[in-house]
Design an enzyme around this catalytic site. Structure first.
Site, PDB file in Angstrom:
ATOM      1  N   ARG A 324     -72.446  97.490  56.645  1.00  0.00           N
ATOM      2  CA  ARG A 324     -71.405  98.161  57.443  1.00  0.00           C
ATOM      3  C   ARG A 324     -72.041  98.958  58.584  1.00  0.00           C
ATOM      4  O   ARG A 324     -71.465  99.057  59.668  1.00  0.00           O
ATOM      5  CB  ARG A 324     -70.515  99.049  56.576  1.00  0.00           C
ATOM      6  CG  ARG A 324     -69.334  99.638  57.343  1.00  0.00           C
ATOM      7  CD  ARG A 324     -68.302 100.294  56.435  1.00  0.00           C
ATOM      8  NE  ARG A 324     -67.320  99.353  55.919  1.00  0.00           N
ATOM      9  CZ  ARG A 324     -66.146  99.077  56.510  1.00  0.00           C
ATOM     10  NH1 ARG A 324     -65.808  99.683  57.629  1.00  0.00           N
ATOM     11  NH2 ARG A 324     -65.312  98.205  55.988  1.00  0.00           N
ATOM     12  N   THR A 456     -65.773  94.687  53.541  1.00  0.00           N
ATOM     13  CA  THR A 456     -66.490  93.545  54.132  1.00  0.00           C
ATOM     14  C   THR A 456     -66.843  92.513  53.060  1.00  0.00           C
ATOM     15  O   THR A 456     -67.178  91.387  53.379  1.00  0.00           O
ATOM     16  CB  THR A 456     -67.763  94.004  54.860  1.00  0.00           C
ATOM     17  OG1 THR A 456     -68.595  94.695  53.938  1.00  0.00           O
ATOM     18  CG2 THR A 456     -67.406  94.925  56.016  1.00  0.00           C
ATOM     19  N   ALA A 525     -62.917 102.354  51.480  1.00  0.00           N
ATOM     20  CA  ALA A 525     -62.804 101.602  52.729  1.00  0.00           C
ATOM     21  C   ALA A 525     -61.513 101.935  53.480  1.00  0.00           C
ATOM     22  O   ALA A 525     -61.003 101.111  54.243  1.00  0.00           O
ATOM     23  CB  ALA A 525     -62.913 100.095  52.482  1.00  0.00           C
ATOM     24  N   GLU A 727     -61.496 107.155  56.708  1.00  0.00           N
ATOM     25  CA  GLU A 727     -62.866 107.240  57.201  1.00  0.00           C
ATOM     26  C   GLU A 727     -63.037 107.380  58.715  1.00  0.00           C
ATOM     27  O   GLU A 727     -63.913 108.133  59.163  1.00  0.00           O
ATOM     28  CB  GLU A 727     -63.641 105.996  56.742  1.00  0.00           C
ATOM     29  CG  GLU A 727     -63.801 105.893  55.247  1.00  0.00           C
ATOM     30  CD  GLU A 727     -64.210 104.494  54.805  1.00  0.00           C
ATOM     31  OE1 GLU A 727     -63.423 103.552  55.019  1.00  0.00           O
ATOM     32  OE2 GLU A 727     -65.308 104.339  54.280  1.00  0.00           O
TER      33      GLU A 727
END
Lengths: 778, 157
Positions: A324, A456, A525, A727
């Site tokens: 990431r 991801t 996430a 985030e």
């Protein structure tokens, strides 16, 4: 009583989507009635567990004498690796996190044994009687050391496009440099905890403070050598998670379940704060190297980056985190010629883990640093260089991993914020102020963020929900997401209320429970409301369709004539209260319960070739931070912050604003005061808030102006066109770091770039001041 | 073991504790009042703040025996039946909380601040709450809650 008799005459339900509904547990938080794991009434005879930890960073265990400990007062059970019926591992991916050390220890704080006694004091006293002999081995403690020795938890990974080296070689200007970026302790206020209650046969129930009940379930089952169906994990709420409770709570849960099954007694494992900080992982620290070629305008022609992060002794989630960081090496910038090499260093320190942003903030940190340094070299406003390099909207919009950025709104956000924050005027005023102020210097910086939304690891992008309507018309809602303060339960309840057009008070939100919704993904996430909101909507829609069909049949109308109004349904000219419709449906044998499921569409990724669409969409935002720095002491303070952030069409603006503000402060804390410090033996010396400085009330900027972007609307079909919020705004804390850098640069009249490392503690700021002064003289 | 007695939330309570039992342990484990939280175990985070004889105190930094004979108020003792204390209501209405773990300590500290300062200013609140850590919010709504709560307390006098 009003809650029991819904108003069937009003125009709008209470607590639907887009409304400022307050946190569902707010009333319980303010009167102390909200129950966390440690507040659950303890079953009779419950045992308390203490973990014996390694006191050396790397060693063979020569011998262990636990006899005196076993005989100690109140001790009911001692567990070592020998006592695990199943597999000695609680790792999320690779099988490399032993519950108890087996033959060797690999970091200070690694669990070696557990002792369970009638009270925690007795357990701790007993643990002191363990005698462990080590044969010490050389320890690798730093990224530099690991890089030199080629010590990695997994293979290095490279992402490249175009000809970075070639374009750097031919560029007019080149900068080659390196920068260090520190880690961060999650410091969830509620520490790690699990309580297990043994059940019949092979069953066990675990109350766990975790962001990922399904993974805790798998790990407990694996340790006990029982099927997953024997293990139930329940989590009502967390006192904060921030990523720290994604993978590692499986350790606490496994140990408490092992004790519970070994003794037939309930068992609780609550880590003391200092032990928690020593034993559990943090945000990955990084060492970065970079070389960038650019033209007179600051346009980047080629850039080469080296990411080296400290994984610690095991993999945990490091591969996904380091990936990431690579996915965010571009932030909002078009980098046609780029190469990123990523090294995941294995060291004899605690295994680093998820922390809000999951590598993304680290990736953005580097490219923002590069841009800042380019601007300094060309004596330009960094804002101008940033804009020069932005992704285009219709062209120059393909990421280094070959995903087209289809929803770019950073140009608009930047322009709006530049104006609303009065950036240009203030920047000029600050430069004027600095000319006349000898010791106190001001700095300002504006930084953008683009953050990719989706796990991801593609298969994780799925969620489930369970919705029941009872015959009195009240609704029970369950889904796989975890409430950790972010307001997820409130948002998902708003979605269900909206679907059924009933007041939100009619919807009861219940604890996340692996026996209700199985095989869930972590609440991580930033995906919680995106995915669980959609799953809950799907469940509600299934029932709603049944009710619509039923209403049409009952009133001999067509389905198109059925209209859902607040707390009632209209069929042609007739209206029927929701509660009455539900009751009639039940009497006519219509099912009032349904599961719902959601899998994020469009995403795919080929990691080997670094190609695909790992993200469903991007979230955007920008921040302007102004700081004041005392160049004699290095002390600094954030004086004003302006933020404009895109959360799409906000499901709940009050909650989203709280998320943006909290994330910014946490991000700024990471890059300024929060310093993790290990000594030369590998012992963490900052293991309590006395030595690890978390932003306090007085650290927050006095002037903070936060807005959600009014034009925001997700280009993709997300839940009511909202966007993830957890985030992305943390990344905006980077503007505080650059503002400090800007203030330091003023001591040499902006001639020397301060090359500040993070976190910018007073000590580092002072060193940077001295360094730049010296460099200017020479 | 030592016998102690005190008034907690208006009720007389008695207990037998070890001389080393912390006041917060007595409150949480003996009295089962779990609204007072333990965050850092070392008297820094403020999640365990209660009132002892009218002053705020970190209950993880006091021994139970030290509180013998005291008058103690915990977060559970603030509301008047169904009616919240004005400071509780202010935290709820201003969304001065997220995960809620620090909230009881924040509310207790805030009431003490309001009691001891005639006119609370934003600056006083920021300084006064330094001993209470919140990791979720950026403190904005907490400061707002305290100011609103203090005003409501005054109005109720």
């Amino acid at each position: 009583m009003s809650k029991l008799i819904p108003d069937i005459t009003k125009d709008k339900i209470a607590g639907g989507v887009y409304q400022n509904k307050l946190h569902d547990s707010g009333h319980k938080h303010v009167n102390g009635q909200a129950v966390y794991v440690d507040d659950i009434p303890e079953p009779h005879g419950m045992l308390h567990i203490y973990m014996g930890m390694s006191t050396v960073a790397h060693a063979k265990i020569k011998s262990m004498d636990l006899s005196e400990m076993r005989a100690s007062e109140g001790v009911a059970c001692v567990l070592t690796v020998e006592d695990i019926p199943g597999i000695n591992d609680y790792s999320p991916v690779k099988g490399d996190d032993p519950i108890f050390a087996e033959g060797k220890v690999e970091f200070i704080g690694q669990p070696i044994f557990a002792v369970a006694a009638d009270t925690i004091d007795l357990a701790r006293a007993a643990a002191k009687k363990a005698v462990i002999e080590y044969e010490e081995l050389p320890a690798i403690l730093t990224i530099a050391d690991a890089m030199e020795k080629g010590s990695y938890v997994s293979d290095p990974h490279v992402m490249a496009r175009g000809d970075a080296d070639g374009r750097i070689a031919t560029a007019k200007h080149v900068i080659k440099n390196s920068v260090e970026l520190g880690g961060q302790e999650q410091f969830y206020l509620e520490g790690m905890i699990a309580m297990s209650i043994p059940g019949e046969d092979d069953e066990v129930k675990v109350y766990s403070s975790t962001q990922h009940p399904s993974e805790v379930q798998h790990n407990v089952a694996k340790a006990l050598a029982v099927p997953d169906h024997a293990v139930t994990i329940e989590t009502r709420r967390l006192g904060g998670g921030f990523g720290g409770k994604e993978s590692q709570p499986a350790l606490m849960a496994s140990v408490s379940a092992l004790v519970a099954k070994a003794t037939g007694r309930a068992a609780k494992l609550r880590l003391d704060r200092d032990d928690d900080m020593v034993m559990t992982g943090k945000r990955h620290d990084f060492h970065f190297e970079y070389e960038v070629g650019f033209n007179d305008d600051g346009l980047i022609e080629g850039v080469s980056m080296l990411h080296a992060c400290r994984a610690g002794y095991s993999s945990d989630l490091t591969d996904a985190i380091a990936d990431r960081a690579m996915f965010h090496c571009d932030n909002v910038y078009w980098l046609p010629n780029i190469k990123v090499e990523s090294y995941r260093c294995k060291t004899n320190t605690v295994s680093n883990t998820a922390f809000r942003g999951f590598g993304g903030p680290q990736g953005v940190f580097l490219i923002e640093r590069i841009i800042d340094e380019i601007a300094a070299k060309l004596d330009k406003d960094p804002l101008e260089v940033r804009q020069k390099n932005f992704y285009g909207v219709d062209d120059n919009n393909v990421t280094p991993y070959h995903m087209t950025v289809e929803d770019n709104v950073i140009h608009e956000i930047f322009e709006e914020l530049e104006e609303s924050s009065d950036y240009q005027k203030r920047r000029a005023e600050i430069r004027e102020f600095n000319k006349h102020s000898k010791v106190l210097k001001k700095g300002i910086a504006m930084t953008p963020v683009k953050f990719g939304i989706s796990f991801t690891t593609t298969f994780l992008n799925q969620a489930g929900a369970l919705v029941h309507i009872y015959t009195d018309g009240s609704v029970k809602l369950n889904h796989g997401g975890i409430e950790m303060g972010q307001g997820l339960f409130t948002k998902v309840a708003q979605v269900v209320a909206e679907e059924f057009q009933i007041d939100i008070e009619r919807v009861k939100i219940t604890a996340t429970d692996t026996s209700k919704v199985p095989n869930t993904s972590a609440t991580a996430a930033s995906s919680g409301s995106d995915m669980n909101g959609m799953a809950a909507q799907a469940a509600a829609r299934t029932i709603k369709q049944r009710l619509t069909d039923f209403a049409a049949t009952q009133f001999q109308a067509s389905v198109e004539d059925v209209e859902w109004l607040p707390n009632r349904v209209r069929v042609g000219s007739e209206e029927i209260a929701f509660t009455d419709l539900v009751k009639q449906a039940y009497l006519n044998r219509i099912s009032l319960s349904s599961t719902g499921y959601y899998a994020t569409p469009k995403i795919h990724y080929d990691r080997e070739n670094c190609k695909g669409r790992p993200f469903f969409y991007f979230s955007y935002g920008a921040a302007v931070t102004e700081v004041l720095v005392d160049t004699l002491t290095g002390e600094n303070k954030i004086t004003r912050v302006d933020i404009l952030h895109d959360v799409g069409k906000s499901l709940n603006p009050t909650i989203d604003l709280g998320q943006v503000e909290g994330a910014y402060v946490q991000g700024a804390g990471w890059l300024t005061t929060e310093e993790l410090w290990w000594d030369q033996t590998g012992r963490l010396r900052t293991h309590a808030p006395s030595t690890y400085k978390i932003p306090a009330c007085s650290d927050r900027a006095e002037d903070m102006r936060i807005s959600l972007w009014e034009k925001g609307k997700n280009a993709e079909e997300t839940i009511y066109r909202s966007k993830a919020v957890g985030e992305p705004p943390l990344v905006l804390g980077i503007s505080a770091f650059h503002a400090i850098s800007d203030a330091i640069a003023s001591v040499t009249d902006y001639e020397v770039y301060p090359a500040l490392d993070a976190p910018a503690t007073a000590e580092r700021v002072l060193m940077a001041v001295d360094r730049t002064k010296k460099a200017a003289k020479s | 073991m030592v016998k102690i007695s005190m008034t907690v939330n208006g009720k007389n309570v008695e207990g037998e504790v070890s001389p080393r039992t912390l006041l917060v342990e007595f409150i949480r484990e003996h009295l089962k009042l779990t609204g007072t939280h333990v965050g850092c175990d070392t008297s820094q985070c403020g999640a365990c703040v209660i009132h002892v004889d009218g002053d705020s105190a970190k209950s993880c930094t006091m021994l139970a025996v030290q509180a013998d004979g005291s008058n103690i108020i915990t977060i559970e003792g603030l509301a008047n039946g169904e009616e919240m204390h004005p400071m509780q209501a202010a935290f709820k209405e201003n969304h001065g909380l997220q995960c809620g773990f620090c909230t009881p300590g924040m509310v207790m500290s805030a009431i003490d601040l309001a009691n001891k300062n005639g006119d609370l200013t934003e600056e006083l609140v920021r300084e006064g709450l330094e001993g209470n850590i919140c990791r979720c919010t950026g403190y904005h709504n907490i400061v707002k809650s305290v100011l609103d709560g203090a005003n409501a307390m005054k109005a109720a006098e």
